[in-house]
Design an enzyme around this catalytic site. Structure first.
Site, PDB file in Angstrom:
ATOM      1  N   SER A 199       0.883  -0.646   0.038  1.00  0.00           N
ATOM      2  CA  SER A 199       0.004  -0.472  -0.307  1.00  0.00           C
ATOM      3  C   SER A 199       0.993   1.405  -0.177  1.00  0.00           C
ATOM      4  O   SER A 199       0.275   2.425  -0.267  1.00  0.00           O
ATOM      5  CB  SER A 199      -1.015  -0.046   0.656  1.00  0.00           C
ATOM      6  OG  SER A 199      -0.067   0.348   2.493  1.00  0.00           O
ATOM      7  N   ASN A 200       2.336   1.147   0.457  1.00  0.00           N
ATOM      8  CA  ASN A 200       2.725   2.422   0.628  1.00  0.00           C
ATOM      9  C   ASN A 200       3.569   2.887  -1.060  1.00  0.00           C
ATOM     10  O   ASN A 200       3.724   3.733  -1.397  1.00  0.00           O
ATOM     11  CB  ASN A 200       3.996   2.758   1.330  1.00  0.00           C
ATOM     12  CG  ASN A 200       3.897   2.478   2.978  1.00  0.00           C
ATOM     13  OD1 ASN A 200       3.229   3.490   3.076  1.00  0.00           O
ATOM     14  ND2 ASN A 200       3.037   2.127   3.616  1.00  0.00           N
ATOM     15  N   ASP A 238      20.052   3.129   7.747  1.00  0.00           N
ATOM     16  CA  ASP A 238      21.488   3.539   8.035  1.00  0.00           C
ATOM     17  C   ASP A 238      21.863   1.834   8.191  1.00  0.00           C
ATOM     18  O   ASP A 238      20.832   0.897   8.612  1.00  0.00           O
ATOM     19  CB  ASP A 238      22.838   3.844   9.103  1.00  0.00           C
ATOM     20  CG  ASP A 238      22.029   3.493  10.522  1.00  0.00           C
ATOM     21  OD1 ASP A 238      20.979   2.614  10.949  1.00  0.00           O
ATOM     22  OD2 ASP A 238      21.925   4.856  11.285  1.00  0.00           O
ATOM     23  N   GLU A 239      22.911   1.486   8.923  1.00  0.00           N
ATOM     24  CA  GLU A 239      23.531  -0.276   9.475  1.00  0.00           C
ATOM     25  C   GLU A 239      22.811  -0.375  10.711  1.00  0.00           C
ATOM     26  O   GLU A 239      22.450  -2.162  10.539  1.00  0.00           O
ATOM     27  CB  GLU A 239      25.135  -0.144   9.915  1.00  0.00           C
ATOM     28  CG  GLU A 239      25.780  -0.581   8.312  1.00  0.00           C
ATOM     29  CD  GLU A 239      26.258   1.052   8.098  1.00  0.00           C
ATOM     30  OE1 GLU A 239      25.949   1.834   8.341  1.00  0.00           O
ATOM     31  OE2 GLU A 239      26.354   0.997   7.100  1.00  0.00           O
ATOM     32  N   ASP A 285      15.503   0.547  12.168  1.00  0.00           N
ATOM     33  CA  ASP A 285      15.117   1.181  12.272  1.00  0.00           C
ATOM     34  C   ASP A 285      15.940   2.041  12.666  1.00  0.00           C
ATOM     35  O   ASP A 285      16.084   3.446  13.553  1.00  0.00           O
ATOM     36  CB  ASP A 285      13.991   1.157  12.820  1.00  0.00           C
ATOM     37  CG  ASP A 285      12.973   0.118  11.590  1.00  0.00           C
ATOM     38  OD1 ASP A 285      13.438   0.358  10.951  1.00  0.00           O
ATOM     39  OD2 ASP A 285      12.491  -0.888  12.801  1.00  0.00           O
ATOM     40  N   HIS A 335       8.261   3.799   9.073  1.00  0.00           N
ATOM     41  CA  HIS A 335       8.336   2.511   9.553  1.00  0.00           C
ATOM     42  C   HIS A 335       7.076   3.072  10.640  1.00  0.00           C
ATOM     43  O   HIS A 335       6.794   4.289  11.048  1.00  0.00           O
ATOM     44  CB  HIS A 335       9.698   2.873  10.914  1.00  0.00           C
ATOM     45  CG  HIS A 335       9.370   1.869  11.974  1.00  0.00           C
ATOM     46  ND1 HIS A 335       9.353   0.630  12.058  1.00  0.00           N
ATOM     47  CD2 HIS A 335       9.504   2.555  13.422  1.00  0.00           C
ATOM     48  CE1 HIS A 335       9.560   0.115  12.772  1.00  0.00           C
ATOM     49  NE2 HIS A 335       9.486   0.316  13.826  1.00  0.00           N
ATOM     50  N   ARG A 369      22.142 -14.155   3.000  1.00  0.00           N
ATOM     51  CA  ARG A 369      21.035 -12.756   2.655  1.00  0.00           C
ATOM     52  C   ARG A 369      22.029 -11.774   2.137  1.00  0.00           C
ATOM     53  O   ARG A 369      22.151 -10.852   1.320  1.00  0.00           O
ATOM     54  CB  ARG A 369      21.394 -11.654   4.214  1.00  0.00           C
ATOM     55  CG  ARG A 369      21.232 -10.687   4.676  1.00  0.00           C
ATOM     56  CD  ARG A 369      21.108  -9.971   6.138  1.00  0.00           C
ATOM     57  NE  ARG A 369      20.461 -11.018   6.897  1.00  0.00           N
ATOM     58  CZ  ARG A 369      19.380 -10.634   7.016  1.00  0.00           C
ATOM     59  NH1 ARG A 369      18.807 -10.033   6.504  1.00  0.00           N
ATOM     60  NH2 ARG A 369      18.421 -11.945   8.090  1.00  0.00           N
ATOM     61  N   ARG A 413      13.270  -6.969   5.294  1.00  0.00           N
ATOM     62  CA  ARG A 413      14.473  -8.121   5.392  1.00  0.00           C
ATOM     63  C   ARG A 413      16.060  -6.578   6.181  1.00  0.00           C
ATOM     64  O   ARG A 413      15.062  -5.458   5.333  1.00  0.00           O
ATOM     65  CB  ARG A 413      15.032  -8.755   4.578  1.00  0.00           C
ATOM     66  CG  ARG A 413      14.101  -9.734   4.053  1.00  0.00           C
ATOM     67  CD  ARG A 413      14.038 -10.048   2.687  1.00  0.00           C
ATOM     68  NE  ARG A 413      16.130 -10.773   2.956  1.00  0.00           N
ATOM     69  CZ  ARG A 413      16.822 -11.584   3.396  1.00  0.00           C
ATOM     70  NH1 ARG A 413      15.409 -12.708   3.709  1.00  0.00           N
ATOM     71  NH2 ARG A 413      17.730 -12.540   3.012  1.00  0.00           N
ATOM     72  N   ILE A 414      16.082  -7.237   6.706  1.00  0.00           N
ATOM     73  CA  ILE A 414      17.481  -6.201   6.812  1.00  0.00           C
ATOM     74  C   ILE A 414      18.373  -6.104   5.926  1.00  0.00           C
ATOM     75  O   ILE A 414      18.143  -8.237   5.329  1.00  0.00           O
ATOM     76  CB  ILE A 414      18.050  -7.091   8.288  1.00  0.00           C
ATOM     77  CG1 ILE A 414      17.597  -6.871   9.323  1.00  0.00           C
ATOM     78  CG2 ILE A 414      19.293  -5.969   8.725  1.00  0.00           C
ATOM     79  CD1 ILE A 414      17.135  -7.582  10.491  1.00  0.00           C
TER      80      ILE A 414
HETATM   81  C1  GRF Z   1       3.782  -0.244   6.378  1.00  0.00           C
HETATM   82  O1  GRF Z   1       2.894  -0.228   7.900  1.00  0.00           O
HETATM   83  C2  GRF Z   1       4.678  -0.423   6.356  1.00  0.00           C
HETATM   84  O2  GRF Z   1       5.238   0.828   7.980  1.00  0.00           O
HETATM   85  C3  GRF Z   1       5.583  -1.187   7.464  1.00  0.00           C
HETATM   86  O3  GRF Z   1       5.535  -2.066   7.006  1.00  0.00           O
HETATM   87  C4  GRF Z   1       3.899  -1.727   6.529  1.00  0.00           C
HETATM   88  C5  GRF Z   1       3.496  -2.211   5.016  1.00  0.00           C
HETATM   89  O4  GRF Z   1       2.952  -2.241   4.501  1.00  0.00           O
HETATM   90  N1  GRF Z   1       7.041  -1.520   6.849  1.00  0.00           N
HETATM   91  P1  GRF Z   1       2.390  -2.095   2.994  1.00  0.00           P
HETATM   92  O5  GRF Z   1       3.151  -3.465   2.321  1.00  0.00           O
HETATM   93  O6  GRF Z   1       2.842  -0.859   2.460  1.00  0.00           O
HETATM   94  O7  GRF Z   1       0.935  -2.128   2.571  1.00  0.00           O
END
Ligand code: GRF
Length: 201
Positions: free
Chosen positions: A12-13, A140-141, A144, A108, A64, A90-91
């Site tokens: 969704s983002n 960064d490393e 979050d 985040h 990784r 994933r990191i």
């Molecule tokens: C969001 O809440 C984002 O902040 C977090 O994971 C979720 C992902 O949602 N890292 P979407 O896949 O963007 O809908």
């Protein structure tokens, strides 16, 4: 700027970025490519619908380091300049972060530095905070832990659940992620250690 978006699921983002781009709100960003690490990620459907090229690089079947090398190779081939982690769970390796130093943007769902990690909503509710929110930051490393570009807060209601809090915060994620991307792509972000200033027009 050529932007590569990385996602793991719903996307969704990613959709919020597409919508903002279609409204002309991120004129300095070209959403050039989507990379997903899960072949059934719903984000793929969004890319297809909006004719954005995408690549699936699965992460469950490689280390990784191998995964990050494959992604870096692709990003280089595509001349990607900025990477957005839009629900990418994933990191990344230090090598990846160093290659795109100060050019990786993450969203985040908490007011960092509170509640980093994969369970931000649950952790915020468990702690009993009255206010949470979301943070757009450079990666960064650490987990979050990179410099903060933008944050928005929300107030928790009595009886707030993980799901209701996630819904409440997500709306604001969709607002600040495109804004932060536009700032990054337009070169308006000035980084001084942990501190980010936004140049005015
Ligand atoms: C969001 O809440 C984002 O902040 C977090 O994971 C979720 C992902 O949602 N890292 P979407 O896949 O963007 O809908």
């Amino acid at each position: 700027m050529r932007v590569g978006v990385m996602a793991s699921g719903r996307g969704s983002n990613f959709q919020a970025l597409i919508d903002a781009a279609e409204r002309g709100e991120i004129p300095d960003a070209d959403l050039a490519h989507l990379i997903v690490n899960k072949k059934d990620a719903y984000a793929i459907k969004r890319a297809k619908k909006h004719r954005i090229n995408y690549t699936v690089i699965t992460s469950h079947d490689r280390t990784r380091g191998e995964f990050d090398q494959s992604v870096l190779k692709l990003l280089k081939e595509l001349n990607i300049e900025i990477v957005v982690l839009a629900g990418f769970m994933r990191i990344l390796t230090p090598e990846f972060i160093d290659t795109y130093r100060n050019r990786i943007l993450n969203i985040h769902p908490s007011l960092l530095p509170s509640f980093p990690g994969a369970n931000a909503h649950r952790d915020a509710i468990k702690y009993g905070v009255k206010v949470s929110g979301c943070t757009a930051h450079l990666v960064d490393e650490g987990i979050d832990s990179g410099p903060i570009i933008m944050q928005t807060s929300v107030t928790l209601s009595d009886g707030e659940t993980e799901e209701s809090l996630a819904d409440k915060i997500l709306k604001y994620e969709h607002q600040i992620l495109p804004k932060a991307l536009q700032l990054l792509c337009s070169g308006k972000i000035v980084i001084n250690g942990r501190h980010i200033k936004i140049k005015s027009d």
